[in-house]
Design a protein around this motif. Structure first.
Motif, short mmCIF file in Angstrom:
data_model
loop_
_atom_site.label_atom_id
_atom_site.label_comp_id
_atom_site.label_asym_id
_atom_site.label_seq_id
_atom_site.Cartn_x
_atom_site.Cartn_y
_atom_site.Cartn_z
N GLU A 1 0.86 -1.18 0.00
CA GLU A 1 0.00 0.00 0.00
C GLU A 1 0.90 1.23 0.00
N GLY A 2 0.86 1.97 -1.09
CA GLY A 2 1.74 3.12 -1.20
C GLY A 2 3.18 2.66 -1.18
N LYS A 3 3.96 3.28 -0.28
CA LYS A 3 5.38 2.93 -0.16
C LYS A 3 5.63 1.85 0.89
N GLY A 4 4.57 1.38 1.52
CA GLY A 4 4.77 0.43 2.61
C GLY A 4 3.95 -0.83 2.46
N TYR A 5 4.00 -1.63 3.47
CA TYR A 5 3.29 -2.91 3.50
C TYR A 5 2.24 -2.91 4.60
N ILE A 6 1.16 -3.61 4.30
CA ILE A 6 0.15 -3.90 5.32
C ILE A 6 0.20 -5.41 5.52
N TYR A 7 0.44 -5.82 6.76
CA TYR A 7 0.61 -7.23 7.09
C TYR A 7 -0.68 -7.81 7.65
N HIS A 8 -0.86 -9.09 7.45
CA HIS A 8 -2.03 -9.80 7.98
C HIS A 8 -1.62 -11.23 8.34
N PRO A 9 -2.27 -11.77 9.36
CA PRO A 9 -1.94 -13.15 9.74
C PRO A 9 -2.52 -14.13 8.72
#
Length: 122
Positions: A58-66
């Motif tokens: 997402e954008g310049k970063g990451y969204i983490y999920h289990p």
């Protein structure tokens, strides 16, 4: 499932709680003293390599999920506990905790009710 370290378990608990999060979101809900941002980021990447966490960009970063479900983790952890410390016997584990926790009559009856209900389902 690979065993998780205590630090990895703590991060997984936060990801299960948040459902999805950036590193900073996980860090915000960590108890004091908070670990360094880089520490949390490194642990999350290790969890990804172990296959228990995924991410979306997402954008310049990451969204983490289990990826690993909390219930599956609990089930595997209990199996590991029973196998390694109680010779594979649920009865021995239950007896140990009943003695150690000094369960009162109501707690024992509640436990027996759950065990009987589970037996009927099988």
């Amino acid at each position: 499932m690979q065993q998780l370290t205590r630090a990895e378990e703590e991060i997984m608990q936060k990801l299960w709680e948040l459902k999805e999060a950036r590193v900073r979101d996980v860090l915000e809900i960590m108890p004091e003293p908070k670990p360094a941002y880089n520490t949390v980021s490194t642990i999350i990447r290790i969890l990804e390599r172990k296959g228990v966490v995924g991410h979306q960009i997402e954008g310049k970063g990451y969204i983490y999920h289990p990826i690993l479900k909390e219930e599956e983790f609990k089930k595997q952890s209990i199996k590991h506990l029973i196998t390694d410390y109680f010779e594979g016997s649920f009865h021995k584990m239950a007896s140990f905790f009943a003695k150690e926790e000094d369960l009162n009559k109501e707690e024992i009856e509640e436990l027996l009710t759950h065990l009987k209900e589970n037996k009927k389902r099988k």
